[in-house]
Design a protein around this motif. Structure first.
Motif, PDB file in Angstrom:
ATOM      1  N   ASN A  77       1.157  -0.876   0.063  1.00 11.91           N
ATOM      2  CA  ASN A  77       0.108  -0.989   0.414  1.00 11.91           C
ATOM      3  C   ASN A  77       0.722   1.206  -0.109  1.00 11.91           C
ATOM      4  N   PHE A  78       2.130   1.113   0.724  1.00  7.11           N
ATOM      5  CA  PHE A  78       3.372   2.683   1.316  1.00  7.11           C
ATOM      6  C   PHE A  78       3.450   2.469  -0.282  1.00  7.11           C
ATOM      7  N   LEU A  79       3.453   1.556  -1.646  1.00  4.50           N
ATOM      8  CA  LEU A  79       4.517   1.864  -2.839  1.00  4.50           C
ATOM      9  C   LEU A  79       3.113   2.788  -3.776  1.00  4.50           C
ATOM     10  N   PHE A  80       1.616   1.892  -3.295  1.00  5.46           N
ATOM     11  CA  PHE A  80       0.315   2.444  -3.864  1.00  5.46           C
ATOM     12  C   PHE A  80      -0.180   3.465  -4.721  1.00  5.46           C
ATOM     13  N   GLU A  81       0.532   4.269  -3.382  1.00  2.16           N
ATOM     14  CA  GLU A  81       0.774   5.626  -3.057  1.00  2.16           C
ATOM     15  C   GLU A  81       1.198   6.849  -4.141  1.00  2.16           C
ATOM     16  N   GLU A  82       1.331   6.187  -4.952  1.00  3.80           N
ATOM     17  CA  GLU A  82       2.501   6.520  -5.743  1.00  3.80           C
ATOM     18  C   GLU A  82       2.320   6.857  -7.300  1.00  3.80           C
ATOM     19  N   HIS A  83       1.383   4.966  -7.316  1.00  2.21           N
ATOM     20  CA  HIS A  83       0.804   4.806  -8.335  1.00  2.21           C
ATOM     21  C   HIS A  83      -0.738   4.536  -8.840  1.00  2.21           C
ATOM     22  N   LYS A  84      -1.482   4.829  -7.599  1.00  7.06           N
ATOM     23  CA  LYS A  84      -3.064   4.958  -7.394  1.00  7.06           C
ATOM     24  C   LYS A  84      -3.992   4.933  -8.471  1.00  7.06           C
ATOM     25  N   LYS A  86      -2.760   3.505 -10.899  1.00  9.89           N
ATOM     26  CA  LYS A  86      -2.802   2.179 -12.558  1.00  9.89           C
ATOM     27  C   LYS A  86      -3.437   1.060 -11.714  1.00  9.89           C
ATOM     28  N   TRP A  87      -1.967   1.130 -10.239  1.00 16.61           N
ATOM     29  CA  TRP A  87      -1.944  -0.347  -9.693  1.00 16.61           C
ATOM     30  C   TRP A  87      -3.286  -0.857  -9.270  1.00 16.61           C
ATOM     31  N   ALA A  88      -3.230  -1.974  -8.550  1.00 19.71           N
ATOM     32  CA  ALA A  88      -3.997  -2.110  -7.601  1.00 19.71           C
ATOM     33  C   ALA A  88      -3.722  -3.382  -6.646  1.00 19.71           C
TER      34      ALA A  88
END
Length: 325
Positions: A77-84, A86-88
């Motif tokens: 989730n920490f990494l996801f914040e910068e790619h929200k 497109k990522w899931a």
């Protein structure tokens, strides 16, 4: 092709990767990332980054994680914040979910589209025999939800757990302690976290089902504790990063009787008398003040652990600090 990260506590991710291979064949751009007992959050995050770097397309990433609110979820989730955009991330990883994701990748090029698509299969894969147990369980869930909804009535918080944990809200807290203590609210009490919007949002997103998560400074928690008009029926779990914040809260009027001590991370200038607790002189002095204030110490990572002897732990820590002087 959408890259898939399977993330879990222990070897579960590797096992389900192997099971998926037996059913659907070997897959490209899929990596299992495991959190082992000797590793911490930063180790796991580094593993995720290494796995993503091996993918052909790093713009579209789907995370399948074992447990909502656990360390694998939190680091993803920490990494996801910068790619929200497109990522899931999908939690509750099971084999039907993985097989459906493999199939969906053949025709879908968006991680978020695949995430939405596989939810139905993942939920339908959870069944029980005899079938009537499913109906009975649903009834219990409704009853629990009704109990949780008792908000805004006169009264003060009931404190079901106050815990020191440098990781704050993670898998052990979100699952085992939540089930044991049955809180309606989890309150992270920290000046530092309250000022950090990213950490605050990540903690709120880690909330277990049916439980509200709040992040407040110590002084605000003191004010909440003195409010006897709005929190009747509310069962509060308080999470602190360190003993110093606990002492401020207690001296300010938060009525705690026992503090659970789960983990205190090692850093420069601290000694580590056991595997999960590290102390500097200020920590030891603070625990002594808490003891003088009448607090009991419950040293356990999870409810099933036997309780540690805090007096012996503090004595050993003091001896190790004295050697460094």
């Amino acid at each position: 092709m959408v890259g898939i990260i399977l993330a879990s506590h222990g070897e579960f991710a590797k096992g389900i990767l192997q099971s998926g291979m037996m059913i659907f064949g070997e897959q490209e751009n899929v990596q299992a990332v495991t959190l082992m007992p000797s590793e911490g959050p930063d180790d796991f995050k580094a593993k995720i980054k290494d796995a993503i770097s091996s993918f052909d397309n790093q713009d579209e990433i789907l995370f399948l994680v074992d447990l909502w609110g656990g360390t694998p979820f939190n680091q993803a989730n920490f990494l996801f914040e910068e790619h929200k955009d497109k990522w899931a991330i999908v939690a509750g990883m099971n084999l039907p979910m993985l097989i459906e994701a493999y199939g969906a990748r053949l025709s879908m090029e968006s991680a978020q589209e695949i995430a939405s698509y596989i939810l139905k299969s993942a939920k339908e894969g959870v069944k029980v025999k005899p079938e009537e147990l499913e109906t009975a369980d649903t009834g219990k869930t409704c009853e629990f939800s009704t109990q949780q909804s008792n908000t805004g009535v006169p009264g003060s918080f009931e404190y079901v757990l106050a815990r020191i944990d440098s990781r704050l809200l993670h898998g052990q807290v979100a699952t085992t302690w939540t089930k044991t203590t049955n809180p309606t609210r989890i309150i992270v009490v920290s000046d530092a976290v309250a000022k950090d919007e990213l950490r605050k949002n990540l903690l709120k997103q880690s909330a277990p089902p049916g439980v509200k998560v709040h992040v407040v400074p110590v002084n605000h928690m003191i004010k909440l504790a003195k409010d006897d008009q709005h929190f009747g029926g509310q069962r509060a779990m308080l999470l602190f990063e360190n003993p110093e914040d606990v002492l401020r809260a207690v001296e300010g009027g938060v009525p705690l009787n026992t503090i659970n001590i789960g983990s205190m991370a090692h850093s420069t200038g601290k000694v580590q008398p056991n595997k999960v607790l590290a102390f500097n002189q200020e920590d030891i002095d603070t625990f002594n003040k808490l003891k003088q204030a009448g607090l009991n110490f419950d040293v356990r990572k999870v409810p099933s652990d036997s309780k540690g002897n805090m007096d012996k732990i503090l004595k050993k820590a003091q001896e190790e600090l004295n050697k460094l002087k």
